[in-house]
Design a protein around this motif. Sequence first.
Motif, short mmCIF file in Angstrom:
data_model
loop_
_atom_site.label_atom_id
_atom_site.label_comp_id
_atom_site.label_asym_id
_atom_site.label_seq_id
_atom_site.Cartn_x
_atom_site.Cartn_y
_atom_site.Cartn_z
N TYR A 327 -25.88 -82.24 58.41
CA TYR A 327 -25.69 -82.83 57.09
C TYR A 327 -25.45 -84.19 57.19
CZ TYR A 327 -21.00 -81.98 58.88
OH TYR A 327 -19.83 -82.04 59.63
N PRO A 328 -25.54 -85.16 56.35
CA PRO A 328 -25.26 -86.68 56.42
C PRO A 328 -23.63 -86.49 56.29
CG PRO A 328 -25.69 -86.26 54.04
CD PRO A 328 -26.35 -84.75 55.02
N ARG A 329 -23.18 -87.58 57.45
CA ARG A 329 -21.83 -87.55 57.67
C ARG A 329 -21.14 -89.05 56.91
NH1 ARG A 329 -19.44 -84.14 61.21
NH2 ARG A 329 -20.66 -82.70 62.21
N SER A 330 -22.03 -90.18 57.00
CA SER A 330 -21.54 -91.34 56.86
C SER A 330 -22.80 -92.24 56.08
CB SER A 330 -21.05 -92.04 57.89
OG SER A 330 -22.17 -92.37 58.95
N PRO A 331 -22.68 -93.05 55.34
CA PRO A 331 -23.60 -93.87 54.58
C PRO A 331 -24.48 -94.59 55.68
CG PRO A 331 -21.67 -94.51 53.71
CD PRO A 331 -21.43 -93.44 54.70
N VAL A 350 -45.53 -90.35 41.18
CA VAL A 350 -44.62 -90.04 42.09
C VAL A 350 -43.83 -91.14 42.84
CG1 VAL A 350 -43.08 -88.51 43.54
CG2 VAL A 350 -45.04 -87.58 42.25
N SER A 351 -42.59 -91.49 42.57
CA SER A 351 -42.04 -92.42 43.36
C SER A 351 -40.59 -91.92 43.91
CB SER A 351 -41.76 -93.65 42.29
OG SER A 351 -40.88 -93.10 41.26
N GLU A 352 -40.27 -92.52 45.04
CA GLU A 352 -39.19 -92.01 45.81
C GLU A 352 -38.12 -93.49 46.03
OE1 GLU A 352 -39.56 -89.61 49.30
OE2 GLU A 352 -41.93 -89.71 48.87
N HIS A 353 -37.00 -93.19 45.88
CA HIS A 353 -35.99 -94.14 45.87
C HIS A 353 -34.57 -93.79 46.62
CE1 HIS A 353 -38.14 -96.29 42.62
NE2 HIS A 353 -38.35 -95.02 42.12
N PRO A 354 -34.71 -94.06 47.95
CA PRO A 354 -33.51 -93.66 48.81
C PRO A 354 -32.22 -94.13 48.44
CG PRO A 354 -35.25 -94.73 50.08
CD PRO A 354 -35.60 -95.11 48.65
N LEU A 355 -31.18 -93.45 48.51
CA LEU A 355 -29.76 -93.48 48.10
C LEU A 355 -29.02 -93.91 49.46
CD1 LEU A 355 -29.47 -90.70 45.67
CD2 LEU A 355 -29.63 -92.80 45.09
N ARG A 356 -29.00 -95.29 49.83
CA ARG A 356 -28.27 -95.58 51.16
C ARG A 356 -26.93 -95.49 51.11
NH1 ARG A 356 -32.91 -96.19 53.94
NH2 ARG A 356 -34.46 -97.35 52.75
N GLY A 357 -26.08 -95.39 50.06
CA GLY A 357 -24.70 -95.16 50.02
C GLY A 357 -24.42 -93.95 49.69
N VAL A 358 -25.00 -92.83 49.40
CA VAL A 358 -24.51 -91.70 49.12
C VAL A 358 -24.50 -90.76 50.46
CG1 VAL A 358 -25.05 -89.78 47.65
CG2 VAL A 358 -25.45 -92.12 46.95
N ILE A 389 -21.80 -92.78 41.78
CA ILE A 389 -22.42 -94.03 42.12
C ILE A 389 -23.36 -94.40 40.87
CG2 ILE A 389 -24.18 -95.15 43.68
CD1 ILE A 389 -21.36 -94.37 44.81
N ARG A 390 -23.20 -95.51 40.49
CA ARG A 390 -24.32 -96.13 39.35
C ARG A 390 -25.57 -96.67 40.14
NH1 ARG A 390 -21.26 -98.67 36.53
NH2 ARG A 390 -20.81 -97.50 34.70
N VAL A 391 -26.56 -96.26 39.82
CA VAL A 391 -27.69 -96.54 40.33
C VAL A 391 -28.67 -97.50 39.44
CG1 VAL A 391 -30.05 -95.97 41.66
CG2 VAL A 391 -27.94 -94.67 41.93
N GLY A 392 -28.92 -98.51 39.58
CA GLY A 392 -29.63 -99.45 38.45
C GLY A 392 -30.86 -100.09 39.03
N SER A 403 -20.32 -98.16 43.27
CA SER A 403 -19.31 -97.17 42.98
C SER A 403 -18.49 -97.24 41.92
CB SER A 403 -18.27 -97.41 44.40
OG SER A 403 -17.26 -96.25 44.29
N ILE A 404 -18.56 -96.44 40.96
CA ILE A 404 -17.75 -96.37 39.70
C ILE A 404 -16.45 -96.15 40.06
CG2 ILE A 404 -17.46 -95.28 37.74
CD1 ILE A 404 -20.62 -94.65 37.59
N LEU A 405 -16.05 -95.29 41.14
CA LEU A 405 -14.63 -95.08 41.24
C LEU A 405 -13.93 -95.63 42.45
CD1 LEU A 405 -14.80 -91.05 40.92
CD2 LEU A 405 -14.35 -92.79 39.03
N LYS A 406 -14.43 -96.87 42.90
CA LYS A 406 -13.79 -97.59 44.01
C LYS A 406 -12.48 -98.17 43.85
CE LYS A 406 -16.04 -101.99 42.85
NZ LYS A 406 -17.03 -103.02 43.16
N ASN A 407 -12.32 -98.42 42.73
CA ASN A 407 -10.82 -98.95 42.28
C ASN A 407 -9.64 -97.88 41.83
OD1 ASN A 407 -11.72 -101.52 42.80
ND2 ASN A 407 -12.39 -101.96 40.73
N VAL A 408 -10.34 -96.52 41.89
CA VAL A 408 -9.28 -95.48 41.56
C VAL A 408 -8.57 -95.00 42.90
CG1 VAL A 408 -9.13 -93.18 40.46
CG2 VAL A 408 -10.74 -94.72 39.48
#
Length: 563
Positions: A327-331, A350-358, A389-392, A403-408
Motif C-alpha cells: 500500500y502507498p505510504r507517502s506521497p 481513455v486518459s490517465e492522470h496520476p495523483l502525486r500527493g494522494v 484534495i482539489r484536483v483542477g 489540499s482543502i483541509l491543510k489549514n484545519v
Amino acid sequence: MTNVSSYVDYLPSVLWTQENDSSSFLGRVLCIFEKILSGVSDDLSIGNGPNEHNNFEKTIDELNQIFDPWKTNKNFLPWLASWVALTLPEDFSEYQKRKIISDIVPIYQERGLKKGLQAYLDAYATDSKPRIAIDDGAAVFRATFLENGTAVLHTVAYSNAISLQSETNTHEDNSNEDKLVTTLLHPSAIAVDNENNYIVVDKGDSSLSMKQPASLWKLSSTGDLEWKVDPSSSIPMPKPIYVSDCLKNPTAVVVDGQDNYYVVDIGEIDLPSSVKSAIYRFNPSIEVVINQSSNPTFPAVHPVDMILDSSGKFVVLDRGVHPQGEYPRSPEVNSGQKIIVVNKGPPMAVSEHPLRGVIEPTALAIDSEGCYIVADAKDQYGSDPADLIRVGVDPNGNWSETSILKNVKAENNPLIFPVCLVFENSQSLLVCDTGVRWGYKVQEDNRKMAEPAAIYRIENISQNSPTITRVTYERKFVNPTKMVIDRRGNLIITDKGEYLPSVGKLPSRIWRKEPNEFGVVVLFSAQRYTSLEDQLRIRREIANIVNEQKPGNTSWWMNRKSK
C-alpha cells in the motif's frame, strides 16, 4: 431569661412556669431538641466526633436529593442503584455510577431494540471506549435533516433472506436443500434513477458456504422491491435487475439521463489470471463498456469510486494496488493512484492522470467549477486525519492538486476513512466516514484508528479554513459504503455491514442471511491503549450485556480476535 428554648411556649403552664421552674431547667433542656429538630443558631454543632449532621428540618427539606443520582451522597449510590435493578461494577468511577443510574430507566424502555442495546453498551463503556457497532441487517438509510443542521437516521430497507424448498427437488439429484434468496446482503453502492428509484449494487458473498453472486436491485423510495413468481414453487420471490457471476467486486454505480445503469467493478483479486476491472452497462441486459481486453483498455487496477461528469464521461478513481499487496505510504512513493477519464465516444477514448500527493484515495466528487474532489484516507497504519484534495485542470491541460483541509488543525479534523462525498451546495460538502482504518498489527480488532461511523458537513469548502461539523450522532452505521441525494432532496446511504470470515477450521458466519441473527463488532483504537487482558475483559462484559439485553429468540455473533 436567656438560653431558653422557644418550645416552652407550646407547653401547658402546668408543666412549666417561671414560678415553679426558677432555674429554667426544662427550657434549657428543650434547647437540645430544638437544635436537633429545627437547627436554631448557636455556637454548637450537631455531630458525632468530626462528622457534622444537618438538623431534621433541613434533612427533610433535602430528602428529594437522596433519590437524585447526581446529588445524593456517594455512599447512597449502591442503595439507589438497587431501586432500578442495577449492580454497579466495582471499577466504575463515581461519575460513571451516577450516570448509569440516571440513564438506565429510559434505556429500559428501549429494551430488546437495537437503540436500547446500543445505549446500554454506551452507558457501560469503559475508559478504552471501543468502537461497538451492532449489525442487525439495516442496509439502506435515509438521513432526515433537522433545523440545527444535524440529521436523524431512518432505515429504508433491511437485508433479507428467503428460504424456499422447490417441489421438484429430489434426493437423487442432490438438490433437496432449501433455495436461499438474499437481498441487500452487502450493498456496496447506490444511485438514483429519473423516477427516484434507488439502484443498489449488492456485492453478495463468494465464499464456499454462501456462493451468493453480486446483483443489482431497484428499490422504491420507500424501500420496496419488485417481486416475481418462482415457477418451481409458485411463491413470489424478490426480482433483481441483474444477478450473475459477472460482477465480482462492484464499488460504484451511476445512472445517466436515459436510465442506463453503469457499474464499475474491481474484478477478482485473488488470482493473477482472474477477471480484472471493468465498467458494465445494464438496461436491462449486461454488456461490457470497457475492460482490460477492449480497445482502448481499461487501465484501472483497483477502482474505488466513479462519477459521471456534465458531458457524460466516466471519471474513475483508481487506488492503483490491492489492499492485500503493498500500500502507498507517502506521497513520495506513488503506487499508481490516479484519475481515469473514459469518453464513451464514439470513438472511445481513455486518459490517465496520476495523483502525486494522494496516499489512499477512497472517494470522488466534482464541484460546481468542474474540479475533482478526492478523499485521501492517508497511511492506513498512521494517525494523521484524512484530507480532501482539489484536483483542477488549467487551460493548458496541466493538472494541479491542492489540499482543502491543510489549514484545519488535526484536533478539529475528525475524518479517518471517507468513503463517499456529496455536495449539498457549492460551499457545503457532505462526507460519509467509516471511522475505521483497515491497517492493523497482530490483532485484527485492534486498529490504528477506530471511531463510530458518521456523516460530516464541510462548509466554506472554497475558503482557506473550512469548518467540519458532525451531522449524525446515532450509532446506527456499521460499515457505510456510498450515499446519494435523491430527487426529493433526501440523503440516502448504503451500509454493507460485517460478517465473520473463515479462520482455520472455523467457517465464515454471515448473520445477515439469517432473520433471527445479528452481529456485534468490537474494535479497539491504538490511540487509546488497552492491554490484551483488558480487551478480553471488556469483550466478556459486552457479551454479558448483549446476552441480558438482546431481543428474545435471537442469536448473535461477535467478531473474532486474531492471535
